[in-house]
Design an enzyme around this catalytic site. Structure first.
Site, PDB file in Angstrom:
ATOM      1  N   CYS A  67      54.281  16.436   8.735  1.00  0.00           N
ATOM      2  CA  CYS A  67      53.595  17.792   8.575  1.00  0.00           C
ATOM      3  C   CYS A  67      52.689  17.989   9.747  1.00  0.00           C
ATOM      4  O   CYS A  67      52.856  19.315  10.115  1.00  0.00           O
ATOM      5  CB  CYS A  67      52.733  17.600   7.334  1.00  0.00           C
ATOM      6  N   GLY A 103      42.192  16.463   4.785  1.00  0.00           N
ATOM      7  CA  GLY A 103      42.773  16.102   5.867  1.00  0.00           C
ATOM      8  C   GLY A 103      44.121  15.478   6.265  1.00  0.00           C
ATOM      9  O   GLY A 103      44.735  14.881   7.117  1.00  0.00           O
ATOM     10  N   HIS A 105      46.609  16.758   5.244  1.00  0.00           N
ATOM     11  CA  HIS A 105      47.600  17.809   5.763  1.00  0.00           C
ATOM     12  C   HIS A 105      47.173  18.949   6.530  1.00  0.00           C
ATOM     13  O   HIS A 105      45.600  19.268   6.675  1.00  0.00           O
ATOM     14  CB  HIS A 105      48.149  18.472   4.305  1.00  0.00           C
ATOM     15  N   ASP A 120      53.334  27.387   6.652  1.00  0.00           N
ATOM     16  CA  ASP A 120      53.486  26.185   6.354  1.00  0.00           C
ATOM     17  C   ASP A 120      54.860  25.642   6.518  1.00  0.00           C
ATOM     18  O   ASP A 120      55.661  25.955   5.718  1.00  0.00           O
ATOM     19  CB  ASP A 120      52.773  25.676   5.202  1.00  0.00           C
TER      20      ASP A 120
END
Length: 278
Positions: A67, A103, A105, A120
């Site tokens: 991510c 936090g 992601h 995203d």
């Protein structure tokens, strides 16, 4: 990172301008061509969020990432295309597990023509096109996502039914790069992290997201999920290369073999635990 090279990487031949059509097409092309994967983490390689390192890995070497790598690189592309992008802190599963999830992601907010959009690339089976930051449901093809304001500064993204996560929360203010780097190191090295314990890859194509966990492939679509188990090393290598677009040479001379061994061990452990709990 250069714009032309990155556009070639994601197969985007059209015009580029800071407008909504471009935002949608860049986001879609990135999601469909840059796989979500944690193979370097599984191989014990460090994750480097330096812009030059990300460009080398995700663009020049045509790899994917997890991510933090995904959203840092997508943000760089959108900025090169002229968009105003803010990287914000997010917390996957904060709704269920509390503030300790903050936090784990990041997400991207794109301001365009007095409207704000959520971008995203860091949720493997997440939305393929950006979502308008507004309250209520939004549909993309057969899937429906939902955004909900919690406070003036915090919103909640509700994943589609049957998604790999239920939700994540995001703040509207910029996050500190040092904090992102620290959580990336933690999640990519901690023995308790899902990224170190489970091999993962994902890629959406044609309304279906292929999701690899260890040696099980799930095809997630509008009609539910279909699963299959990869039986041997060669089929595993072919799946990585053909379905998830991973250049196998970049994994090293013994990379595929090491990953296959890990995938089998993880699958054996999962099956043993499932049998114990049956």
């Amino acid at each position: 990172m250069t714009l032309d090279a990155t556009l070639r990487r994601i197969g985007h031949p059209g015009r580029v301008a800071p407008d909504l059509d471009t935002l949608i097409s860049l986001h879609r092309a990135w999601r469909q061509t840059v796989p979500y994967e944690n193979l370097d983490i599984q191989l014990g390689r460090p994750v480097d969020l330096d812009p030059d390192a990300l460009y080398d890995k995700l663009v020049r070497r045509r790899r994917g990432g997890f991510c933090f790598e995904q959203n840092a690189s997508l943000a760089a592309l959108l900025r090169l295309a002229g968009f105003q992008v803010t990287t914000v802190e997010a917390g996957v599963m904060r709704e269920a597990r509390g503030d300790a999830m903050w936090g784990n992601h990041t997400a991207l907010l794109v301001d365009l023509d007095d409207r704000r959009w959520l971008a995203d690339a860091g949720i493997g089976d997440g939305f393929v096109e950006p979502l308008r930051l507004r309250e209520g449901p939004q549909s993309q093809g057969p899937f429906t996502f939902r955004l909900e304001p919690l406070t003036s500064d915090v919103w909640r993204f509700h994943h589609r039914p049957g998604g790999t996560i239920a939700s994540y929360d995001l703040r509207l203010r910029p996050c500190e790069p040092s904090g992102v780097a620290a959580r990336s190191r933690e999640l990519s090295t901690s023995p308790d992290s899902p990224y170190t314990t489970t091999l993962i890859a994902a890629r959406p194509v044609g309304g279906v997201t292929s999701l690899l966990r260890s040696r099980t492939v799930r095809e997630l679509g509008a009609d539910g999920a279909r699963s299959r188990t990869i039986d041997d090393r060669d089929a595993f290598a072919a799946t990585l290369s053909e379905r998830f677009l991973v250049p196998l040479d970049d994994l090293g001379p013994d990379g595929v073999d090491r990953l296959w061994e890990k995938a089998c061990a993880q699958d054996d452990l999962w099956r043993a635990r499932a049998q114990e709990n049956a």
